[in-house]
Structure formats: structure tokens, C-alpha cells
Design an enzyme around this catalytic site. Structure first.
Site, PDB file in Angstrom:
ATOM      1  N   LYS A  55      54.034  44.079  54.514  1.00 42.14           N
ATOM      2  CA  LYS A  55      54.738  43.809  53.063  1.00 42.14           C
ATOM      3  C   LYS A  55      56.305  43.937  53.490  1.00 42.14           C
ATOM      4  CE  LYS A  55      50.940  44.470  50.125  1.00 42.14           C
ATOM      5  NZ  LYS A  55      50.268  45.652  49.598  1.00 42.14           N
ATOM      6  N   GLN A  99      51.159  51.384  46.584  1.00 41.96           N
ATOM      7  CA  GLN A  99      49.939  50.986  47.444  1.00 41.96           C
ATOM      8  C   GLN A  99      48.773  51.696  47.016  1.00 41.96           C
ATOM      9  OE1 GLN A  99      50.004  48.611  49.655  1.00 41.96           O
ATOM     10  NE2 GLN A  99      47.753  48.707  49.824  1.00 41.96           N
ATOM     11  N   ASP A 122      52.271  43.809  41.245  1.00 40.02           N
ATOM     12  CA  ASP A 122      51.071  43.961  41.459  1.00 40.02           C
ATOM     13  C   ASP A 122      50.234  43.014  40.636  1.00 40.02           C
ATOM     14  OD1 ASP A 122      49.941  44.191  44.040  1.00 40.02           O
ATOM     15  OD2 ASP A 122      50.010  46.387  44.074  1.00 40.02           O
TER      16      ASP A 122
END
Ligand code: NAD
Length: 297
Positions: A55, A99, A122
Site C-alpha cells: 500500500k 490494518q 477502508d
């Protein structure tokens, strides 16, 4: 049936990333700053470290600003929430991604719900999940958002097609079902308690597998002509000669390919789309925060 066409997620992701990079340049021209994406990684989970590294590389390549905040596994909840709130308050930050999975002592839901929904690239915040459910503009979880792009490229109009989604997680299965429903598919969500799963799967025009069980979906579960989207990423046990275990999906590819018209391979199918969608979500969030109209991606 002939063998199915392999859906090239790598190519689709590369095309999307190019559009995002062009959008990021245009954004920088108008807003006098680059879109900003910040990733928070707690602990040393090796798979998470690989995903976060990918990422980080992708965000710079797309012409965005940002950083990875690497915190030790022992980080307390207060400290993590302080960082999230600091990023929420920073006007140069458009996207925040924490994450997952987090170490056990941290409350995942509490951390996710502390992220400003407008920066929740997200799409896991309850506000974004709720907006998606009621059909409002939302930041949509990246993996299902990538899947629906691939499905639409493949099938065009999804009206009235029967879609079966195997898996009901908040990250993949549920939002996937919402996106298919929004495209007027008839949607069935299957899960670990579903009865007669092979027979049910065989009625699907679009079959999405998001389970996490290596090669669970067999060839005779697949309707002739179906579109099969394999979200699963499973690493098989290492070989005795020391070679790294093979990466497989939730679908037995070769068998399924004898029935499907098109199918995503693992790797190279859904996976590459996930990061591309993360960049796309960041670009959209940046435009919304600056009151600018986002480009069509
Ligand atoms: P999860 O473990 O949260 O959910 C799995 C779901 O599968 C559950 O809803 C469960 O009900 C269902 N399930 C379990 N056993 C089943 C069975 N025997 N029959 C039918 N359903 C069953 O997992 P997740 O986060 O949704 O991820 C699913 C898979 O997708 C994993 O392999 C994960 O690694 C992969 N994944 C890939 C990407 C990507 O970028 N390609 C992103 C996210 C997840």
C-alpha cells in the site's frame, strides 16, 4: 464446455491506478496539495507487513502523500486512539486505514469507529456500512468494490441475474451482497450454516467465494456459463523440499474453469483490485473534503 476466460485483475487494476494517478495530479493542481493516505500498522504480523508495504509503494506511485505509522504490538488502546484522532484532525489527511487484524488486546470495532467516516477509506465504519445498506453515497470496502467492477466489466447489466455470495463477513461478504443488490441482481448470501451449498451455488449466474478455505468450491458447484469471483487467499502448507506453499483461492480453479465462462485466478484476480480501490477511495475522499467533484474512475 470450453475452459473459462481468466479475468485479468492485474490489468484492470493497472488501468484504474492510472486513472487515479491522473485524478491525483488534477486534484493537486486544484487543491494545491496532494491527496493524503495514512496507514496504521500495529505489531509485526508478517502478512500485514507485506500488505502495508504494498500500500505504501502504491500510494506514492499514484502521486499521493502519506505515511505508514508502524507501532509496536504492545501499543495500548489510548495511544492508538490518540493517533487516529490526530489523523482525523489533520487537514492534509484524506484517508486513514488501520490494518487488520489488530493484536488481541485492542478493540477492533472501537478503533474503526473512531476513524472519521469521511476519511474511512477502508469503508469499515458503521456510518459507511449503513450508507451502503440504504443506498447512499458511501466509502465502500475495497475488496468488494474491486469485485463489483470486475463483475460489471464481465457481465454489463446485472439486472435479474442470480448472485450467490459465499461468506458474510463485514469486510467482504455483506458489502459484496449490498453492491450486487444495488445493481439489481437477485442475491443469496451463503455461510457456514447454509444447507445444500453445492446445489445452491450451482444456481448462481455470478458466484463469489469469500470464505478462506482452500479450493472449497468444486467444479460441479459451478453453473455452465457462470462468472466466478474468487476472493480467497490461502497459502497451502510448504512442500517437503522446503519450497514455499502454493497460493490458492477458495475455488478449485481448473475444475471450476471447465464450467464457468469467466473466473478470477489466484493470484492475479481480485487481489490487485483491492489496493487500486483503496487509492480510488482516497481520491474520492480527498475531493469530497475539498468540496470538489471527483472524476469518474
Ligand atoms: P472471514 O473469516 O471473516 O469470513 C469467512 C466467511 O465464510 C464467514 O462469513 C463464514 O460464515 C463463511 N464460511 C466459513 N466456513 C464456511 C463453509 N464451510 N461454508 C460456507 N461458508 C463458510 O473472512 P473474510 O475476511 O471475509 O475473508 C475471506 C477470504 O477472502 C479469506 O481467504 C481472505 O484471506 C480473503 N480476502 C482477500 C482479500 C483480497 O484482497 N483478495 C481481501 C480480504 C479478504
Amino acid at each position: 464446455m470450453n475452459a473459462a476466460r481468466a479475468i485479468d485483475g492485474k490489468a484492470a487494476a493497472a488501468a484504474l491506478r492510472e486513472k487515479v494517478a491522473a485524478g491525483a495530479r488534477e486534484f493537486a493542481r486544484k487543491a494545491l496539495r496532494k491527496p493524503g493516505l495514512h496507514v496504521v500498522l500495529v505489531g509485526e504480523d508478517p502478512a500485514s507487513a507485506v500488505y502495508v508495504g504494498a500500500k505504501e509503494k502504491a500510494l506514492h506511485k499514484a502521486g499521493m502523500d502519506g505515511a505508514v505509522h508502524r507501532l509496536p504490538a504492545s501499543t495500548g488502546e489510548d495511544e492508538l486512539l490518540r493517533l487516529v484522532r490526530k489523523l482525523n484532525a489533520d487537514p492534509t489527511v484524506d484517508g486513514i486505514l488501520v490494518q487488520l487484524p489488530l493484536p488481541d488486546h485492542l478493540d477492533e470495532a472501537k478503533v474503526l469507529d473512531t476513524i472519521d467516516p469521511e476519511k474511512d477509506v477502508d469503508g469499515f465504519h458503521v456510518v459507511n456500512a449503513g450508507k451502503l445498506a440504504v443506498g447512499k453515497e458511501a466509502l465502500v470496502p475495497c475488496t468488494p468494490a474491486g469485485c463489483i467492477r470486475l463483475i460489471k466489466e464481465e457481465r454489463g447489466d446485472l439486472s435479474g441475474l442470480h448472485a450467490v455470495v459465499i461468506g458474510r463477513s463485514n469486510i467482504v461478504g455483506k458489502p459484496m451482497a449490498q453492491l450486487l443488490l444495488a445493481e439489481n441482481a437477485t442475491v443469496t448470501i451463503a455461510h457456514s450454516r447454509t444447507r445444500n451449498l453445492p446445489e445452491l451455488a450451482k444456481t448462481a449466474d455470478i458466484l463469489v467465494a469469500a470464505v478462506g478455505r482452500p479450493e472449497m468450491v468444486k467444479g460441479d458447484w459451478v453453473k455452465d456459463g457462470a462468472t466466478v469471483i474468487d476472493v480467497g487467499i490461502n497459502r497451502l502448507a510448504p512442500a517437503e523440499d522446503g519450497a514455499k506453499g502454493r497460493l490458492v483461492g477458495d475455488v478449485a480453479y481448473d475444475e471450476a474453469a471447465r464450467h464457468a465462462a469467466a473466473i478470477t485466478p489466484v493470484p492475479g484476480g481480485v487481489g490487485p483490485m483491492t489496493i487500486a480501490m483503496l487509492l480510488a477511495n482516497t481520491l474520492v475522499a480527498a475531493h469530497a473534503r475539498e468540496g470538489l467533484e471527483a472524476p469518474t474512475l
